[in-house]
Scaffold this motif. Structure first.
Motif: not given
Length: 241
Positions: A9, A16, A39, A42, A45, A51
């Motif tokens: 990502k 990241v 990350g 992230t 997510s 995401l």
């Protein structure tokens, strides 16, 4: 259970996550640890479908859930309780969204958490530790089989944090849901986990996966043992180099 396959990502020009592959088995407690900005959130997510990865796929119990929502329960750093709802109403939110509410089980869980006297109270009437217990029970009562816990004890003082860690283990060891847990705290990761995934930074890659050797159930004496300190030193070395 949960499987990430070569997940990457980026945000703009910043990479990241790079080629992240990991696995969480049924009933397993797995911690993700790494420097700030590596990350971890992230990754959560992406697993939760908030995401979409640039590359790679995410599977849960064999089903491709990449960029799909509603497959996991989630507990954030802050309790994030609805202030206008009672404690009982807050813990039933996940079930309510699925169209079914189990008041009997919710009351039993709150009683076990020492919150039986406050089920009709409101969040502003509870301490920080009590709010975190409510948030965890809300996640536990949700019908999903995987829980993502994002540094849920980071805002608590050391004494309350230790109590919450022991309480979390006692509840989880009975329920045996799968947990993926983000923390910056090495002691916390070692004390709670079956497995620890260590991330690098810029971009995040998996540096090492540690199989935690300590038997369950665990108590506070483990934190002061020589074996525990040796594993802590090893993890620190992996993170720093």
């Amino acid at each position: 259970m949960l499987e990430l396959r070569h997940v990457s990502k980026s945000f703009g020009q910043k990479q990241v996550l790079q080629e992240i592959s990991l696995h969480v088995s049924n009933g397993e407690f797995v911690s993700v640890i790494g420097p700030s900005g590596s990350g971890k959130s992230t990754m959560f997510s992406l697993i939760g479908g908030l995401l979409e990865p640039d590359a790679g796929e995410i599977y849960l119990s064999g089903e491709n859930i990449t960029n799909k929502r509603g497959f996991i329960s989630y507990m954030p750093q802050q309790a994030s309780l609805f202030p206008w709802r009672t404690i009982m109403e807050n813990v039933l939110v996940g079930q309510e969204l699925q169209g079914k509410k189990d008041y009997e089980r919710a009351e039993a869980m709150l009683e076990r958490a020492g919150l039986g006297d406050v089920i009709h109270a409101y969040p502003h009437e509870l301490s920080g530790g009590m709010k975190q217990r409510v948030a965890f029970i809300r996640a536990l009562l949700s019908p999903q089989s995987l829980m993502l816990l994002d540094e849920p004890f980071s805002a608590l003082d050391e004494f309350t944090r230790t109590d919450m860690q022991k309480w979390l283990l006692s509840i989880w060891e009975d329920d045996e849901q799968s947990i993926l847990f983000i923390t910056h705290n090495i002691d916390e990761a070692l004390f709670l986990s079956d497995k620890i995934i260590i991330l690098s930074v810029n971009p995040a890659e998996i540096k090492e996966v540690i199989e935690v050797p300590f038997k369950r159930p665990r108590d506070e004496e483990l934190l002061l043992s020589e074996e525990f300190l040796q594993w802590k030193r090893r993890i620190m070395e992996v993170i720093q180099f």
